[in-house]
Motif scaffolding. Structure first.
Motif, PDB file in Angstrom:
ATOM      1  N   ASP A  48      46.793  -9.778 -11.635  1.00  0.00           N
ATOM      2  CA  ASP A  48      47.271 -10.572 -10.492  1.00  0.00           C
ATOM      3  C   ASP A  48      47.922  -9.696  -9.422  1.00  0.00           C
ATOM      4  N   LYS A  49      48.554  -8.594  -9.860  1.00  0.00           N
ATOM      5  CA  LYS A  49      49.181  -7.696  -8.887  1.00  0.00           C
ATOM      6  C   LYS A  49      48.148  -7.032  -7.982  1.00  0.00           C
ATOM      7  N   THR A  50      46.949  -6.831  -8.504  1.00  0.00           N
ATOM      8  CA  THR A  50      45.918  -6.139  -7.730  1.00  0.00           C
ATOM      9  C   THR A  50      45.069  -7.091  -6.895  1.00  0.00           C
ATOM     10  N   LEU A  51      45.185  -8.383  -7.139  1.00  0.00           N
ATOM     11  CA  LEU A  51      44.371  -9.344  -6.402  1.00  0.00           C
ATOM     12  C   LEU A  51      44.924  -9.537  -4.991  1.00  0.00           C
ATOM     13  N   PRO A  52      44.069  -9.644  -4.009  1.00  0.00           N
ATOM     14  CA  PRO A  52      44.565  -9.906  -2.646  1.00  0.00           C
ATOM     15  C   PRO A  52      45.150 -11.304  -2.548  1.00  0.00           C
ATOM     16  N   THR A  53      45.984 -11.515  -1.545  1.00  0.00           N
ATOM     17  CA  THR A  53      46.561 -12.839  -1.306  1.00  0.00           C
ATOM     18  C   THR A  53      45.589 -13.640  -0.451  1.00  0.00           C
ATOM     19  N   PHE A  54      44.927 -14.574  -1.084  1.00  0.00           N
ATOM     20  CA  PHE A  54      43.967 -15.399  -0.361  1.00  0.00           C
ATOM     21  C   PHE A  54      44.683 -16.576   0.294  1.00  0.00           C
ATOM     22  N   PRO A  55      44.120 -17.129   1.375  1.00  0.00           N
ATOM     23  CA  PRO A  55      44.805 -18.214   2.094  1.00  0.00           C
ATOM     24  C   PRO A  55      44.866 -19.497   1.276  1.00  0.00           C
ATOM     25  N   SER A  56      45.949 -20.242   1.488  1.00  0.00           N
ATOM     26  CA  SER A  56      46.067 -21.555   0.856  1.00  0.00           C
ATOM     27  C   SER A  56      45.235 -22.565   1.645  1.00  0.00           C
ATOM     28  N   SER A  57      45.271 -23.807   1.208  1.00  0.00           N
ATOM     29  CA  SER A  57      44.466 -24.847   1.862  1.00  0.00           C
ATOM     30  C   SER A  57      45.030 -25.261   3.217  1.00  0.00           C
ATOM     31  N   THR A  58      46.216 -24.736   3.593  1.00  0.00           N
ATOM     32  CA  THR A  58      46.838 -25.124   4.867  1.00  0.00           C
ATOM     33  C   THR A  58      46.986 -23.956   5.826  1.00  0.00           C
ATOM     34  N   GLU A  59      46.311 -22.827   5.524  1.00  0.00           N
ATOM     35  CA  GLU A  59      46.436 -21.665   6.397  1.00  0.00           C
ATOM     36  C   GLU A  59      45.127 -20.884   6.432  1.00  0.00           C
ATOM     37  N   GLY A  60      44.977 -20.079   7.464  1.00  0.00           N
ATOM     38  CA  GLY A  60      43.805 -19.229   7.603  1.00  0.00           C
ATOM     39  C   GLY A  60      44.222 -17.784   7.793  1.00  0.00           C
ATOM     40  N   GLN A  61      43.300 -16.862   7.532  1.00  0.00           N
ATOM     41  CA  GLN A  61      43.596 -15.441   7.649  1.00  0.00           C
ATOM     42  C   GLN A  61      42.587 -14.765   8.576  1.00  0.00           C
ATOM     43  N   VAL A  62      43.071 -13.723   9.275  1.00  0.00           N
ATOM     44  CA  VAL A  62      42.230 -13.031  10.263  1.00  0.00           C
ATOM     45  C   VAL A  62      42.428 -11.520  10.133  1.00  0.00           C
ATOM     46  N   LYS A  63      41.301 -10.798  10.196  1.00  0.00           N
ATOM     47  CA  LYS A  63      41.326  -9.343  10.308  1.00  0.00           C
ATOM     48  C   LYS A  63      40.615  -8.978  11.611  1.00  0.00           C
ATOM     49  N   PHE A  64      41.098  -7.897  12.267  1.00  0.00           N
ATOM     50  CA  PHE A  64      40.542  -7.493  13.561  1.00  0.00           C
ATOM     51  C   PHE A  64      39.845  -6.139  13.434  1.00  0.00           C
ATOM     52  N   ILE A  65      38.682  -6.001  14.077  1.00  0.00           N
ATOM     53  CA  ILE A  65      37.948  -4.737  14.132  1.00  0.00           C
ATOM     54  C   ILE A  65      37.685  -4.398  15.603  1.00  0.00           C
ATOM     55  N   ASN A  66      38.055  -3.189  15.999  1.00  0.00           N
ATOM     56  CA  ASN A  66      37.835  -2.721  17.368  1.00  0.00           C
ATOM     57  C   ASN A  66      36.450  -2.074  17.455  1.00  0.00           C
ATOM     58  N   MET A  67      35.514  -2.735  18.131  1.00  0.00           N
ATOM     59  CA  MET A  67      34.156  -2.211  18.284  1.00  0.00           C
ATOM     60  C   MET A  67      33.964  -1.492  19.627  1.00  0.00           C
ATOM     61  N   ILE A  68      35.074  -1.168  20.310  1.00  0.00           N
ATOM     62  CA  ILE A  68      35.021  -0.470  21.601  1.00  0.00           C
ATOM     63  C   ILE A  68      35.354   1.004  21.374  1.00  0.00           C
ATOM     64  N   ASN A  69      34.704   1.882  22.062  1.00  0.00           N
ATOM     65  CA  ASN A  69      34.890   3.313  21.856  1.00  0.00           C
ATOM     66  C   ASN A  69      36.127   3.823  22.591  1.00  0.00           C
ATOM     67  N   GLU A  70      37.226   3.148  22.391  1.00  0.00           N
ATOM     68  CA  GLU A  70      38.525   3.583  22.919  1.00  0.00           C
ATOM     69  C   GLU A  70      39.617   2.787  22.212  1.00  0.00           C
TER      70      GLU A  70
END
Length: 689
Positions: free
Chosen positions: A351-373
């Motif tokens: 359980d310590k190694t498992l990521p924290t997944f979102p509950s049924s009342t929240e969402g999660q976002v990751k951002f990736i910069n696809m611009i060359n700067e």
């Protein structure tokens, strides 16, 4: 077949962990309820040989139905290869399991007894050797099948779509069952076949029922008190039979706490196998699949049985410790409790190694910069700075819509669905920064596989393949579909429209998820793979399967001390003609144990699996305390001496019984004709295996 059964439920029938566990233990319980039916059929009507033959046909037919139920091409399939119409698969699976339960349960009480029937009374040494080989064969078969069946399951097969080959995993045991049945039938003329002589279990039940009804009938009359409630059966049954029933009931009373041990033991094939799916099975020279970890149990049995019998018990005896059979059984249950404590500790590490997944009342976002700067921006109250073609370190959690501010003229309202993980890539449209949203995996990939996808930032469309797996034709600033990739070295082929090829390699573990970013700076050539950036969305399983070995060791040690001793104790305390009654009672404790799993798992509704493990361990420790009190007051007996006291009744006692029977018939209008015990004095001399 049971080695892969719970995975078949989860990954083919697409049931969740709890429902898969429920059906698994229901099936096991049914397998240990039906031996009573098999014993009655064999002893009352067909005899052991015909019962084994007829019910083995049912057994093999059930395996064939299971193999057919797992053929995913018998119905239309979805684009991902999963069956479109699950009703047919579920119906066939349940029919197959019911037939298997009837077959395996029906022959359980007959096979070993039929083998024992082949020996004469003066061949006790040969009979003992046979049972040793028989027990060794069971465990050797268990070891081989638990190794081979998962390998068969892991093969790919199918006409239209390639899936894990459950038909092969179920079909090979079906074929071998047919072969073994044919071999058994070919030897028919060589066997010593004893005719059915009436089922002793039926007679015992009738005797108990009559004692209860007779006591209830005379509850208000002036009858002399009896020393034991079974003595109320004296008007119809021999004192010898009554004495034998008393001995059986005394042992069966001790069986009451025992199902709790089996409730823990049989979770090796359900909860522990599911636990292994979230672990790392790379042992260097070989890779262990989750359902193959069950091989630790038969391996340890083959090692521990001789060690315990030849070393441990003699050492305890030399220390002058009175290690009685009931004390051994109590130690076995305690060891099983320790096994579940060890399983809980392993689960905490997982359980310590498992990521924290979102509950049924929240969402999660990751951002990736696809611009060359480098890009600096805000997401809600979070300030983020990303270099070119990099991603934010982890997912951000939002329980309400937020604003993504990428700079002047680029302020966007963002709303992500509850319970989901998402990737937002930052792109540049002319001079204004923009964004594109993609949905991510919100759970660990199944079966320890790795969920891989490619993000194309190149100026033209690219086609990515891995062997026969197709990621599709990916256009600029678009994401491919997820593809499950096995552990090990994966070699991806990236190809453009004009035929240029780039090979990209990535070593994968178990249960991870990656987004492979192909940047705008990508160029075909010798060093093309160096520019590809793997972004880890879900980390691989880092807890090693080897940590399950201690829990298997404690459980197997508990099985050796508990199960072998329990059978030995039951036989030593059972009357000569009622060994089968206690055998059926012993198998019944296994069935009740699996029913307990269903009750506890449904009633507890614990969110954390480690808490459920500790709950079962606590229940077994409580049962150990209760059983120790019961064992303290139990007095060991010698059934042979007790039976000798009643083998021959004196004439006065016979006349008294005859007079009581006639009085009973007159007072009840003649009653039933005959007596169930007319030939008891002859039949009690026969010894049942």
């Amino acid at each position: 077949m049971r080695a892969v059964l719970v995975l078949y439920f989860k990954y083919f029938l697409l049931w969740d962990d709890d429902f898969a566990t429920t059906i698994y233990h229901t099936f096991v319980a049914l397998c240990y309820l039906t031996p009573i039916l098999g014993a009655i059929i064999a002893d009352s009507w067909l005899g052991k040989f015909k019962t084994i033959v007829y019910l083995s046909i049912v057994y093999a037919l059930g395996q064939v139905v299971m193999a057919v139920s797992a053929i995913h091409d018998i119905t239309d399939t979805n684009r991902d290869g999963t069956p479109d119409n699950m009703t047919l698969h579920v119906a066939l699976s349940m029919l197959g399991l019911i037939l298997i339960a009837l077959g395996t349960g029906g022959i359980k009480p007959c096979v070993a007894a039929f083998g024992g029937d082949q020996f004469q009374d003066d061949q006790e040494k040969q009979r003992s050797t046979f049972f040793s080989i028989f027990y060794l064969s069971i465990n050797a078969g268990s070891l081989l099948s638990t190794l081979i069946t998962p390998i068969l399951r892991a093969q790919e097969c199918g006409i239209y779509t390639k899936q894990e080959c459950y038909p092969l995993a179920f079909g090979v045991p079906a074929a071998l069952m047919v072969v073994s049945l044919l071999v058994f039938i070919v030897g028919s003329g060589m066997y010593n076949k004893t005719a059915p002589q009436g089922n002793i279990m039926v007679k015992v039940c009738k005797c108990i029922a009559f004692a209860i009804s007779n006591r209830f009938r005379h509850r208000s009359s002036v009858y002399p008190k009896r020393h034991h409630w079974m003595d109320w059966a004296e008007e119809r049954y021999d004192k010898l039979l009554i004495a034998q029933v008393k001995m059986v009931l005394k042992v069966l009373f001790l069986y009451i706490p025992l199902p709790m041990f089996w409730a823990l033991f049989d979770q090796q094939g359900s909860r522990w196998t599911l636990q292994a799916t979230t672990m790392n099975g790379n042992f260097g020279l070989l890779t262990i699949m989750p359902d193959q970890m069950q091989t630790v149990n038969p391996i340890l049995i083959l090692v521990l049985v001789p060690v315990v019998d030849s070393i441990v018990y003699p050492l305890i005896a030399k220390c002058r410790i009175n290690f009685t059979p009931l004390k051994r059984m109590n130690v076995g249950m305690f060891l099983a409790g320790l096994a579940f404590v060890a399983a809980a500790l392993v689960q905490l590490q997982i359980d310590k190694t498992l990521p924290t997944f979102p509950s049924s009342t929240e969402g999660q976002v990751k951002f990736i910069n696809m611009i060359n700067e480098k890009v600096n921006f805000t997401a809600g109250d979070n300030g983020i700075s990303l270099d070119a073609f990099t991603a934010s370190e982890d997912y951000l959690t939002f329980d309400e819509p937020f604003h993504l501010n990428l700079g002047p003229g680029a302020n966007y309202p963002i709303s992500v669905p509850d319970g989901t993980r998402n990737t937002i890539i930052i792109v540049q449209d002319a001079v204004v920064y923009g964004h594109i949203n993609f949905k991510d995996f919100a759970a660990k990939p199944d079966k320890g596989a790795n969920a891989i996808r490619f993000l194309n930032g190149f100026h033209s469309a690219l086609n990515v393949t891995l062997g026969e797996e197709q990621f599709g034709n990916i256009v600029n600033n678009n994401m491919s579909q997820y593809v499950n990739v096995s552990q090990g070295l994966a070699k991806f082929q990236i190809k453009n429209d004009v035929g240029d090829v780039c090979m990209y390699e990535q070593t994968l573990g178990f249960g991870s998820s990656f987004t492979m970013v192909i940047p705008s700076t990508f160029a075909f050539g010798p060093n093309c793979a160096d520019t590809i950036r793997p972004i880890m969305d879900i980390s691989p399983n880092s807890v090693h399967m080897a940590l399950q070995i201690p829990q298997y060791f404690f459980m197997t040690a508990g099985e050796v001390v508990f199960s072998v001793t329990g059978l030995e104790f039951s036989y030593s305390q059972a009357p000569s003609n009622m060994k089968s009654v206690l055998q059926a009672g012993w198998l019944l404790t296994v069935a009740v144990g699996n029913i307990i799993v269903l009750i506890v798992a449904e009633a507890a509704t614990l969110e954390d699996q480690w808490a459920e493990y500790l709950l079962f361990a606590s229940l077994l420790v409580f049962v150990c305390i209760v059983f120790s009190f019961m064992a303290y007051f139990y007095k060991y007996i010698d059934p042979t001496k007790i039976e000798a006291q009643f083998t021959q009744l004196d004439p006065e006692e016979k006349e008294k019984r005859k007079s009581l029977e006639m009085t009973r018939k007159e007072s009840h209008g003649g009653g039933r004709k005959g007596s169930d015990s007319s030939s008891d004095n002859e039949k009690v001399k026969q010894t049942r295996i």
